[in-house]
Scaffold this motif. Structure first.
Motif, PDB file in Angstrom:
ATOM      1  N   SER B 184       0.821  -1.216   0.000  1.00 41.63           N
ATOM      2  CA  SER B 184       0.000   0.000   0.000  1.00 41.63           C
ATOM      3  C   SER B 184       0.855   1.266   0.000  1.00 41.63           C
ATOM      4  O   SER B 184       0.619   2.175  -0.799  1.00 41.63           O
ATOM      5  CB  SER B 184      -0.959  -0.011   1.188  1.00 41.63           C
ATOM      6  OG  SER B 184      -0.276  -0.350   2.369  1.00 41.63           O
ATOM      7  N   GLY B 185       1.854   1.325   0.840  1.00 43.87           N
ATOM      8  CA  GLY B 185       2.719   2.498   0.881  1.00 43.87           C
ATOM      9  C   GLY B 185       3.585   2.606  -0.362  1.00 43.87           C
ATOM     10  O   GLY B 185       3.827   3.699  -0.889  1.00 43.87           O
ATOM     11  N   LYS B 187       2.836   1.526  -3.295  1.00 41.96           N
ATOM     12  CA  LYS B 187       1.970   1.966  -4.378  1.00 41.96           C
ATOM     13  C   LYS B 187       1.906   3.500  -4.415  1.00 41.96           C
ATOM     14  O   LYS B 187       2.062   4.116  -5.462  1.00 41.96           O
ATOM     15  CB  LYS B 187       0.562   1.393  -4.173  1.00 41.96           C
ATOM     16  CG  LYS B 187       0.025   0.638  -5.369  1.00 41.96           C
ATOM     17  CD  LYS B 187      -1.385   0.160  -5.125  1.00 41.96           C
ATOM     18  CE  LYS B 187      -1.425  -1.145  -4.362  1.00 41.96           C
ATOM     19  NZ  LYS B 187      -2.776  -1.669  -4.123  1.00 41.96           N
ATOM     20  N   ASP B 188       1.686   4.092  -3.265  1.00 41.08           N
ATOM     21  CA  ASP B 188       1.607   5.549  -3.207  1.00 41.08           C
ATOM     22  C   ASP B 188       2.930   6.189  -3.611  1.00 41.08           C
ATOM     23  O   ASP B 188       2.961   7.230  -4.266  1.00 41.08           O
ATOM     24  CB  ASP B 188       1.223   6.006  -1.794  1.00 41.08           C
ATOM     25  CG  ASP B 188      -0.226   5.688  -1.488  1.00 41.08           C
ATOM     26  OD1 ASP B 188      -0.980   5.402  -2.440  1.00 41.08           O
ATOM     27  OD2 ASP B 188      -0.597   5.709  -0.304  1.00 41.08           O
ATOM     28  N   LEU B 191       3.201   5.898  -7.373  1.00 44.71           N
ATOM     29  CA  LEU B 191       2.254   6.845  -7.962  1.00 44.71           C
ATOM     30  C   LEU B 191       2.836   8.253  -7.944  1.00 44.71           C
ATOM     31  O   LEU B 191       2.781   8.989  -8.935  1.00 44.71           O
ATOM     32  CB  LEU B 191       0.938   6.810  -7.179  1.00 44.71           C
ATOM     33  CG  LEU B 191      -0.193   7.695  -7.725  1.00 44.71           C
ATOM     34  CD1 LEU B 191      -0.577   7.253  -9.133  1.00 44.71           C
ATOM     35  CD2 LEU B 191      -1.412   7.657  -6.806  1.00 44.71           C
ATOM     36  N   PHE B 192       3.436   8.615  -6.826  1.00 43.89           N
ATOM     37  CA  PHE B 192       4.037   9.944  -6.708  1.00 43.89           C
ATOM     38  C   PHE B 192       5.159  10.113  -7.733  1.00 43.89           C
ATOM     39  O   PHE B 192       5.263  11.157  -8.391  1.00 43.89           O
ATOM     40  CB  PHE B 192       4.572  10.154  -5.295  1.00 43.89           C
ATOM     41  CG  PHE B 192       5.197  11.503  -5.096  1.00 43.89           C
ATOM     42  CD1 PHE B 192       4.441  12.579  -4.625  1.00 43.89           C
ATOM     43  CD2 PHE B 192       6.538  11.718  -5.399  1.00 43.89           C
ATOM     44  CE1 PHE B 192       5.011  13.822  -4.471  1.00 43.89           C
ATOM     45  CE2 PHE B 192       7.116  12.970  -5.245  1.00 43.89           C
ATOM     46  CZ  PHE B 192       6.345  14.024  -4.775  1.00 43.89           C
ATOM     47  N   ALA B 217       2.585  -3.612  -6.137  1.00 41.37           N
ATOM     48  CA  ALA B 217       2.417  -2.182  -6.386  1.00 41.37           C
ATOM     49  C   ALA B 217       2.650  -1.864  -7.861  1.00 41.37           C
ATOM     50  O   ALA B 217       1.869  -1.171  -8.501  1.00 41.37           O
ATOM     51  CB  ALA B 217       3.368  -1.388  -5.502  1.00 41.37           C
ATOM     52  N   LYS B 333       2.508   3.304   4.896  1.00 39.88           N
ATOM     53  CA  LYS B 333       2.196   4.647   4.372  1.00 39.88           C
ATOM     54  C   LYS B 333       3.431   5.299   3.748  1.00 39.88           C
ATOM     55  O   LYS B 333       4.525   5.196   4.276  1.00 39.88           O
ATOM     56  CB  LYS B 333       1.687   5.538   5.506  1.00 39.88           C
ATOM     57  CG  LYS B 333       0.248   5.295   5.893  1.00 39.88           C
ATOM     58  CD  LYS B 333      -0.286   6.444   6.734  1.00 39.88           C
ATOM     59  CE  LYS B 333      -1.738   6.200   7.128  1.00 39.88           C
ATOM     60  NZ  LYS B 333      -1.914   4.998   7.984  1.00 39.88           N
ATOM     61  N   PHE B 334       3.198   5.993   2.634  1.00 41.54           N
ATOM     62  CA  PHE B 334       4.275   6.722   1.964  1.00 41.54           C
ATOM     63  C   PHE B 334       4.562   8.022   2.715  1.00 41.54           C
ATOM     64  O   PHE B 334       3.639   8.742   3.102  1.00 41.54           O
ATOM     65  CB  PHE B 334       3.870   7.025   0.519  1.00 41.54           C
ATOM     66  CG  PHE B 334       4.842   7.883  -0.226  1.00 41.54           C
ATOM     67  CD1 PHE B 334       6.189   7.537  -0.306  1.00 41.54           C
ATOM     68  CD2 PHE B 334       4.419   9.039  -0.862  1.00 41.54           C
ATOM     69  CE1 PHE B 334       7.085   8.330  -0.998  1.00 41.54           C
ATOM     70  CE2 PHE B 334       5.313   9.838  -1.560  1.00 41.54           C
ATOM     71  CZ  PHE B 334       6.655   9.484  -1.626  1.00 41.54           C
ATOM     72  N   GLN B 336       6.587  11.515   2.228  1.00 42.60           N
ATOM     73  CA  GLN B 336       7.299  12.296   1.221  1.00 42.60           C
ATOM     74  C   GLN B 336       8.251  13.282   1.867  1.00 42.60           C
ATOM     75  O   GLN B 336       7.868  14.078   2.720  1.00 42.60           O
ATOM     76  CB  GLN B 336       6.278  13.050   0.355  1.00 42.60           C
ATOM     77  CG  GLN B 336       6.926  13.788  -0.802  1.00 42.60           C
ATOM     78  CD  GLN B 336       6.035  14.905  -1.303  1.00 42.60           C
ATOM     79  OE1 GLN B 336       4.830  14.838  -1.152  1.00 42.60           O
ATOM     80  NE2 GLN B 336       6.629  15.924  -1.896  1.00 42.60           N
TER      81      GLN B 336
END
Lengths: 340, 340
Positions: B184-185, B187-188, B191-192, B217, B333-334, B336
Motif C-alpha cells: 500500500s505504501g 503503491k503511493d 504513484l508519486f 504495487a 504509508k508513503f 514524502q
DNA sequence: TTGAAAGCGGTACCAA
DNA sequence: TTGGTACCGCTTTCAA
C-alpha cells in the motif's frame, strides 16, 4: 479435580473447563508417572538418588506432556531471579536505546533477561514502577535519572541499584555508580584539532552536565595557540544544531564541538544547504557516537561512550550482588571520521 | 527466627544475619501489628471488613517497615502476570528497536512491563529462552522469527504468542499474527514518482519478503508509461546501497526504490561523493521510516510501518488474551521528503 | 470484624 | 532409592 485432554497433535495439555492453556506441573507428571513430586523433581534435575528406569519413564512423561517449569515459582522459592531491570530515558533513537540493547545482549550470555521500563516523570511514579518489579528483579540498572535524591525515592526497595552515567548523583550515594569521564575523549578530540592547525574552536551546547568535561579538556591545553569560543544553546537536538549554523559561521570558527551528535547532524544539514564544506571550511566533532555518524555526509567525528566496559561491569554486579556501594569511572574515546 | 534491625535513617529493614536486604513481608507486618496476615492484606488492599483504627495502625506499620509487595508471589497465586515478552532481532539501530520501544511505552500505560530478549540462532535456543519466561509472562510478541515452524518450536509453551510482521508464517498458523501490507505504501510512492514525471524506476533489493509488495504495487500501474528495472543485491545494509551507486547510475534510472532506508542512506552517500544531485538527477525512496531519514542530506522519502496500530493491537491482545488465533493486516504509508 | 488455612508451582531437608 | 512435607509470599474462601 481437573480433567485434562490431549490438545490435538501438538500434544499440548489443556484444561477442559476453560480455554486458557494450563501449564503442566510437576504434580501432574507425578500422577501420570505414578511417583511422588520429589522423584519427578529429581529426575528432571538430573540429581542422583533415582533409578535409571524410573528416570527414563519420568523424562518421557514430562516430554510427552510438554512440561515447562514455572520460573516465577522457582524464583519465589529460591529467593532470587534471572531477570534484571533496566530503566532508560524516553528519547527515541537516543543513546539510551543503544546502551540498553548492548546490555541486553551481554546479560543474555550470562543467562539473564532484562525487564525494561522508561523513567517516569515523578519520583512517586518511578518508585511505583520499581516496586512493581519487586520479587522479579534483584538488580536494576538506571541509565536515566532526574534531579531526585536516590535515597528518598528508592527507600526500602529490595533491589540492588546501579546508576549509570547519572552525573547529578552525589559521590557518597549508597548505591552503585558507574560514571563516565567525558573529558578524556574530548581532550583527544581537541588535541587532534589543534594539531591539524585549527585555532578557533567553538563549543555549542547547554550549560549542563557536559560542560565540565569540555572545560576540563580545554584547561589542559592552556597556553596553546588556540581560542575557545562558547555558543550557548538550550537544546541538544537536531533542530538546535541546524538553527545554530548561521551564528556559528559568523563566529569565524574553524572547528566546532557539539554536545551531542544529533546537534552536529543538524549543523551538517545546515552546511549542506549553505554549501559549506566540511571539514575544509570548518571541522565538526559530536558527542555520543551515534551509529549514524558512520553514514552521514560527511561521516561524523565524535566522542564514544565506553558502552562495553560499563555494561560488563553491570553484568558483574548482577552476578555477585555486591553488598557495599561501588563507584567506578570509565573514560570516553575520540573517534576520528571524515568531518575533521 | 529472624531478627530485624532498623537500617539507619532510611528505615530499611535488614536481616542481621546477612548483608542481603530482606524484603518485608505481610507476615512481618502482621507480627509487628499483632494481627493476622489476612487483616494486613485487607488493610493494604483497602478492602472492607476492617476497623478504621486497625487499618490505620497497619498502614503505618507497613509504611514504617517499608513494605513492598512481592510481585512474583502475587503472580504465582493469581496465575497471571503484568509482564509481557518482546522478542526482537539483533541488528543495532534497526526498526526492531523502534518498534519495541514504542510498544514498551504503550504497555506501560496499561500497567504492563516488557521482558525483552533477542531471537536466538537455533530453534532450541529460542525455545529455551521462551521457557525461561514461563510463569513470568502470559503474552509474547515476536518481532523477529526465522524459517522455523512455529508449531514445532513453540509446542506446549504456556504463553500466548503474537507474530508481528513475520511473513514466512503460514496463514493457518494457530498463533496470532499481525501482518503488514507493504504494497500500500509502495503503491503511493510509485504513484508519486509517476506523477512527478519519472519513468525509469529501479528497485534495489534482494529476492525476499519485500518483493511481493513491490511487485504488487508495480502491477497496479501496468499500462502507465513507466519502465520497471530490477537491480538485485544480496544485502540490505548501508554498504550494499553504497556499492550499488555506480551500476544504478549507469542504468539511467530517474527514480530508485530501496528495500531498506539503510541501503538508501548508502546510496545518498555515494551520490554525495559523486556529485549526483538528489532528487534532480534521481529520486530516492527507502523503506522503514528510519528516524534518520528526517536528518539525512537530503531528507529521505520512505514507506512507514504502521507501528502505532500494530502495537495497540498487541496491547489489546495482551489485555484480553484471546483464545482463538487472530490475523490482522495493517497498511504501510508513503512519507514524502526532500529526496523525491 | 477477624483469622485459620488452602492453595499457586517448585525446591530441598529429613526421615523411611 | 524414595516420599512426605515445610517452605517462598501472597490471595481468598470459609468459618468463627
Amino acid at each position: 479435580m481437573t480433567f485434562y485432554a490431549m490438545y490435538n497433535r501438538c500434544q499440548r495439555w489443556r484444561s477442559i473447563e476453560s480455554d486458557k492453556i494450563m501449564a503442566v506441573t510437576l504434580k501432574q507428571i507425578a500422577e501420570e508417572a505414578g511417583v511422588s513430586i520429589r522423584t519427578v523433581n529429581r529426575a528432571l534435575k538430573e540429581q542422583t538418588g533415582i533409578g535409571d528406569v524410573k528416570r527414563q519413564e519420568i523424562l518421557e512423561a514430562a516430554a510427552r506432556m510438554g512440561y515447562i517449569p514455572n520460573i516465577a515459582a522457582r524464583n519465589l522459592r529460591l529467593r532470587k531471579s534471572s531477570f534484571v531491570g533496566i530503566v532508560t530515558g524516553t528519547v527515541e533513537n537516543d543513546i539510551f536505546i543503544r546502551k540498553s540493547h548492548d546490555l541486553q545482549q551481554r546479560l543474555e550470555v550470562h543467562g539473564f533477561f532484562p525487564i525494561v521500563g522508561i523513567l517516569q516523570n515523578s519520583p512517586e511514579a518511578a518508585r511505583t514502577m520499581l516496586s512493581e518489579w519487586a520479587g522479579m528483579v534483584d538488580t536494576v540498572a538506571l541509565f536515566a535519572w532526574r534531579d531526585w535524591l536516590p535515597e528518598d525515592v528508592l527507600v526500602s526497595l529490595p533491589q540492588q541499584f546501579v546508576f549509570v552515567d547519572c552525573p547529578m548523583i552525589s559521590p557518597k550515594c549508597k548505591f552503585h555508580q558507574i560514571k563516565i569521564d567525558r573529558s578524556s575523549g574530548i581532550k583527544d578530540a581537541i588535541l587532534f584539532l589543534l594539531e591539524s592547525g585549527r585555532s578557533r574552536i567553538v563549543r555549542c551546547g547547554s550549560i549542563g552536565s557536559r560542560v565540565e568535561g569540555v572545560e576540563k579538556a580545554f584547561r589542559s591545553f592552556r597556553g596553546r595557540d588556540a581560542e575557545k569560543i562558547l555558543i550557548e544553546t538550550g537544546g541538544s537536538e537536531f533542530e538546535d544544531g541546524y538553527k545554530l549554523g548561521k551564528s556559528l559561521m559568523e563566529s569565524k570558527a574553524d572547528a566546532v564541538f557539539f554536545d551531542t551528535d544529533r546537534m552536529a547532524f543538524g549543523f551538517l544539514k545546515y552546511a549542506w544547504e549553505a554549501g559549506i564544506r566540511i571539514p575544509d571550511d570548518i571541522a565538526v566533532v559530536g558527542f555520543d557516537d551515534d551509529p549514524w555518524g558512520n553514514y552521514s555526509c560527511p561521516s561524523l567525528s565524535t566522542v564514544a561512550h565506553p558502552i562495553a566496559e560499563v555494561n560488563e561491569k553491570i553484568v558483574e554486579l548482577t552476578e555477585r550482588r555486591s553488598a557495599s556501594a561501588e563507584t567506578i569511572i570509565f573514560p570516553t574515546k575520540f573517534v576520528q571520521r571524515q568531518s575533521v
